[in-house]
Design a protein around this motif. Structure first.
Motif, PDB file in Angstrom:
ATOM      1  N   ALA A  53     -29.699 -53.391  53.415  1.00  0.00           N
ATOM      2  CA  ALA A  53     -29.322 -54.212  52.261  1.00  0.00           C
ATOM      3  C   ALA A  53     -27.809 -54.345  52.173  1.00  0.00           C
ATOM      4  O   ALA A  53     -27.273 -55.445  51.969  1.00  0.00           O
ATOM      5  N   ARG A  54     -27.112 -53.240  52.344  1.00  0.00           N
ATOM      6  CA  ARG A  54     -25.647 -53.277  52.299  1.00  0.00           C
ATOM      7  C   ARG A  54     -25.091 -54.176  53.395  1.00  0.00           C
ATOM      8  O   ARG A  54     -24.214 -55.015  53.157  1.00  0.00           O
ATOM      9  N   ASP A  55     -25.609 -54.019  54.620  1.00  0.00           N
ATOM     10  CA  ASP A  55     -25.099 -54.814  55.737  1.00  0.00           C
ATOM     11  C   ASP A  55     -25.343 -56.301  55.528  1.00  0.00           C
ATOM     12  O   ASP A  55     -24.484 -57.136  55.840  1.00  0.00           O
ATOM     13  N   ILE A  56     -26.519 -56.636  55.013  1.00  0.00           N
ATOM     14  CA  ILE A  56     -26.830 -58.049  54.770  1.00  0.00           C
ATOM     15  C   ILE A  56     -25.907 -58.631  53.711  1.00  0.00           C
ATOM     16  O   ILE A  56     -25.344 -59.724  53.877  1.00  0.00           O
ATOM     17  N   LEU A  57     -25.715 -57.908  52.615  1.00  0.00           N
ATOM     18  CA  LEU A  57     -24.868 -58.408  51.536  1.00  0.00           C
ATOM     19  C   LEU A  57     -23.414 -58.533  51.976  1.00  0.00           C
ATOM     20  O   LEU A  57     -22.725 -59.502  51.630  1.00  0.00           O
ATOM     21  N   LEU A  58     -22.935 -57.576  52.749  1.00  0.00           N
ATOM     22  CA  LEU A  58     -21.558 -57.657  53.245  1.00  0.00           C
ATOM     23  C   LEU A  58     -21.387 -58.851  54.174  1.00  0.00           C
ATOM     24  O   LEU A  58     -20.356 -59.544  54.134  1.00  0.00           O
ATOM     25  N   GLU A  59     -22.393 -59.095  55.036  1.00  0.00           N
ATOM     26  CA  GLU A  59     -22.306 -60.246  55.932  1.00  0.00           C
ATOM     27  C   GLU A  59     -22.241 -61.543  55.134  1.00  0.00           C
ATOM     28  O   GLU A  59     -21.422 -62.430  55.417  1.00  0.00           O
ATOM     29  N   TRP A  60     -23.086 -61.675  54.108  1.00  0.00           N
ATOM     30  CA  TRP A  60     -23.102 -62.908  53.324  1.00  0.00           C
ATOM     31  C   TRP A  60     -21.861 -63.026  52.437  1.00  0.00           C
ATOM     32  O   TRP A  60     -21.394 -64.139  52.159  1.00  0.00           O
ATOM     33  N   SER A  61     -21.305 -61.911  51.972  1.00  0.00           N
ATOM     34  CA  SER A  61     -20.168 -61.967  51.047  1.00  0.00           C
ATOM     35  C   SER A  61     -18.952 -62.634  51.669  1.00  0.00           C
ATOM     36  O   SER A  61     -18.070 -63.124  50.953  1.00  0.00           O
ATOM     37  N   ARG A  62     -18.900 -62.696  52.990  1.00  0.00           N
ATOM     38  CA  ARG A  62     -17.768 -63.319  53.673  1.00  0.00           C
ATOM     39  C   ARG A  62     -17.777 -64.837  53.534  1.00  0.00           C
ATOM     40  O   ARG A  62     -16.802 -65.492  53.891  1.00  0.00           O
ATOM     41  N   HIS A  63     -18.873 -65.379  53.016  1.00  0.00           N
ATOM     42  CA  HIS A  63     -19.031 -66.836  52.999  1.00  0.00           C
ATOM     43  C   HIS A  63     -18.920 -67.442  51.604  1.00  0.00           C
ATOM     44  O   HIS A  63     -19.291 -68.611  51.415  1.00  0.00           O
ATOM     45  N   VAL A  64     -18.404 -66.696  50.614  1.00  0.00           N
ATOM     46  CA  VAL A  64     -18.225 -67.265  49.277  1.00  0.00           C
ATOM     47  C   VAL A  64     -17.175 -68.371  49.340  1.00  0.00           C
ATOM     48  O   VAL A  64     -16.084 -68.184  49.881  1.00  0.00           O
ATOM     49  N   GLU A 118     -28.621 -54.414  42.169  1.00  0.00           N
ATOM     50  CA  GLU A 118     -29.740 -53.509  42.401  1.00  0.00           C
ATOM     51  C   GLU A 118     -29.504 -52.623  43.623  1.00  0.00           C
ATOM     52  O   GLU A 118     -29.927 -51.459  43.655  1.00  0.00           O
ATOM     53  N   THR A 119     -28.823 -53.152  44.636  1.00  0.00           N
ATOM     54  CA  THR A 119     -28.517 -52.338  45.817  1.00  0.00           C
ATOM     55  C   THR A 119     -27.558 -51.213  45.463  1.00  0.00           C
ATOM     56  O   THR A 119     -27.774 -50.045  45.836  1.00  0.00           O
ATOM     57  N   LEU A 120     -26.478 -51.526  44.756  1.00  0.00           N
ATOM     58  CA  LEU A 120     -25.509 -50.503  44.399  1.00  0.00           C
ATOM     59  C   LEU A 120     -26.091 -49.521  43.391  1.00  0.00           C
ATOM     60  O   LEU A 120     -25.787 -48.319  43.432  1.00  0.00           O
ATOM     61  N   HIS A 121     -26.919 -50.010  42.501  1.00  0.00           N
ATOM     62  CA  HIS A 121     -27.578 -49.121  41.535  1.00  0.00           C
ATOM     63  C   HIS A 121     -28.485 -48.127  42.257  1.00  0.00           C
ATOM     64  O   HIS A 121     -28.501 -46.934  41.939  1.00  0.00           O
TER      65      HIS A 121
END
Length: 655
Positions: A312-323, A356-359
């Protein structure tokens, strides 16, 4: 055994093998080796299938079947099929007229474009038996069909127990390792017929190349054929002798698959794939790639509830680069084309999933918190396609010609459900994103308070005892769309903060249960509403016209069951009733056609036949999330919802 049931073997890179229980290929996506050259994109069908014949002193019998035009099934191998299972991988048992039983096994290796097949004798009958296997090759784009042509290169390169073919220079080569004997017999097979594609109004006829045959002595032991795309991930495996490769692949896959608690947990891993140095989620097999909205909805079950927090962390970090301008892409096209920023809700679902991931992990990742702040700030200031915070704190969105919500079908250039204005689930997501951003910037709580008050004032439809689907329709003040749709459920359940509670929440859930709930999940529009369509089928125009006009979407079972449990006091008894009344029948309904998985959609009318993409990430994800929550007395989202009920204007997120 349902002969039309479909199986899936995914490689974790975007590639896969898939087919039917009876072995008949009815989709252009039914393939033996479909590989992603640039995971999870640049996918190509390299090996489509095979014919297999058993030779004995008593005669010869096929254990494969193909469909040819016009409506011909040959040879008759499917008639000899005695049993089929997907546990722990697709396994067929064929019983021949002379009493011989042949067990055929197929498995795809996780992390490499490698498919391993084996055949062995079982049961009574003569042991003097041989097997002839003829693979069918193409080397085409996954969405295309292949036709006989002079450019196809049949030339084999034979070395020890391996054969290498390079049909087209711009596609990966195919390497076949076997413990049999290869004979080069190049020939074209014409007019394969794909019934599912014909039903969808698409090109359904294909020609395939058959370079040669592999002959095995079944009396001497297990026959093995390993097929691989000549890509770096496959190199360590295809360098091994065929027997050793089978043993190593079988050992690795048996250990991996036995580690999952349930079939749903095992299915979840099929959708988590590599993208560059990170990870993403394939929205569905066989034809979807990774989509923003689908990824963030699906990963709540696939990753968070499934205990895959690192993924979950890896997926979110990958997508966060595209804001970009407060938005995340909804789609990365194949072929390196620019990402498409055309969804109002994808970025908001990202905020919920980050929370939810960080929680769940107790982690603190500034890059993700920065992305949440960028999204909320961008939306508040105004961004593409008329997305902007209005004076009442609610989120307006939409311009003609663009579909921004999850109900995004178009026919002949016309949006079927444009939903321009202030859609109900977008407000629920927006207010949740504001509460989440307030953990870092408390000023967003004031905005959330204002938006919540406006939501309560604007969306309640007393005449129908539920919520409007859209207010300020087409940006016209004080207008409302009263269509009864399931989008309103996200104001009551399925998100960390709820917007409606008490008697109104119960009336919403009751209205949705009466008009929308089916054994396959909630309908997208209530029967009797203008435009309702009960059956999804026909050509693309008819299908897209029905997509959100009644068609059932199993992913919506997540917010529905969450809301149902909540308005029934969230007791252990209510959770148990929800599990037996809603979740278990839902999973069983789809198991008959896609064992271990759930399809994308189903018909709105009985018998609610599964339709659309047969293996869908958010359908599996929400079923897994519900399974986890209904079996537990604790869920982060449920606890936050209860906190929201106690102090609805100042519920505070925790990272």
């Amino acid at each position: 055994m349902n002969p039309a049931a479909e199986w899936l073997e995914a490689d974790g890179l975007g590639g896969f093998a898939s087919g039917r229980a009876d072995g008949v290929r009815t989709r252009r996506y039914h393939a033996l080796l479909l590989a992603a050259a640039s995971p999870p994109t640049e996918r190509a069908v390299l090996v489509n299938g095979f014919d297999a014949t058993v030779r004995t002193p008593d005669g010869e019998w096929a254990i494969s079947s193909q469909r040819y035009t016009p409506d011909v099934t040959a040879p008759d191998g499917a008639t000899h099929l005695a049993s089929f299972t997907v546990d722990p991988w697709p396994t067929w048992t064929y019983r021949l007229p002379n009493g011989i039983e042949i067990v055929q096994e197929l498995l795809v290796l996780r992390g490499a474009p490698v498919v391993a097949l084996s055949w062995r004798l079982s049961g009574l009958g003569t042991r003097d038996s041989g097997l002839v296997v003829r693979p069918f090759l193409s080397g085409r784009d996954t969405h295309a069909t292949h036709h006989a042509n002079g450019a196809f290169d049949f030339t084999p390169r034979v070395e020890d127990d391996r054969v290498r073919w390079q049909p087209y220079a711009d596609r990966p080569a195919v390497v076949a390792a076997s413990n049999g004997r290869y004979a080069h017999e190049p020939v074209w097979y014409h007019n394969f017929q794909y019934d599912e594609e014909r039903a969808r109004g698409l090109d359904f006829v294909e020609d395939l190349a058959a370079p040669g045959t592999f002959t095995f002595d079944l009396s001497a032991g297990r026959a093995v054929l390993v097929l691989a795309a000549d890509l770096p991930e496959a190199a360590p495996w295809i360098a091994r002798p065929a027997d050793a490769c089978w043993r190593d692949v079988e050992r690795a896959e048996r250990a991996r698959r036995s580690s999952f608690r349930t079939p749903l947990h095992r299915a979840a891993e099929d959708y988590v794939v590599r993208r560059g140095a990170g990870k993403t989620i394939v929205a569905g097999y066989p034809w979807f790639s990774d989509w923003g909205r689908d990824t963030f909805i699906a990963m709540r079950g696939l990753c968070i509830a499934g205990g895959r927090l690192d993924d979950a962390r890896d997926i979110l970090l990958e997508w966060s680069r595209h804001v970009s301008e407060g938005m995340l892409p909804n789609y990365f096209p194949e072929g390196g084309q620019p990402a498409e920023y055309n969804a109002v809700d994808a970025s908001l679902w990202f905020c919920v999933t980050v929370h939810e991931t960080l929680h769940a992990s107790g982690a603190d990742l500034p890059a993700l918190r920065d992305a949440v702040e960028a999204i909320v700030s961008g939306y508040a200031a105004g961004t593409r396609f008329g997305i902007r915070m209005d004076d009442d704190g609610l989120l307006a969105a939409g311009v003609p010609g663009v579909q921004l919500t999850w109900m995004d079908a178009r026919v002949d250039g016309r949006e079927i459900t444009p939903r321009i204005g202030k859609p109900v689930e977008v407000q629920a997501l927006w207010i949740n994103a504001l509460r989440i951003a307030a953990a870092r910037e408390p000023r967003w709580n004031d905005v959330a308070d204002r938006a919540s008050a406006a939501f309560t004032r604007r969306f309640w439809n007393e005449a129908r005892g539920c919520l409007f689907d859209v207010v300020d329709v087409d940006h016209v003040p004080d207008t409302a769309d009263a269509s009864l749709r399931p989008n309103q459920l996200l104001a009551v359940g399925g998100l960390p903060w709820v917007l409606v509670d008490g008697a109104r929440a119960r009336r919403i859930v009751d209205a949705c249960e009466r008009a929308l709930w089916t054994v396959a999940g909630p309908r997208s529009l209530a029967p009797g509403e203008p435009g309702y369509i009960g059956t999804y089928g026909g050509d693309m125009r008819r299908r897209d016209g029905a997509y959100h006009q009644g068609t059932v979407w199993p992913w919506l079972a997540g917010p529905f069951v969450d809301a149902w449990v909540r308005v029934h006091s969230d007791t252990p008894e209510a959770r148990e009733e929800a599990r037996t009344r809603f979740l278990e029948p839902l999973v069983a309904h789809y198991a008959a056609t896609t064992p271990g998985h759930l399809a994308e959609i189903a018909d709105a009318e009985p018998p609610h036949a599964p339709r659309g993409c047969p293996f869908q990430a958010w359908s599996v994800g929400e079923a897994l999330r519900l399974s986890q929550e209904l079996a537990s007395n604790f869920s982060p989202s449920r606890c936050i919802s209860m906190a929201c009920e106690r102090t609805p204007s100042r519920a505070t997120a925790t990272w």
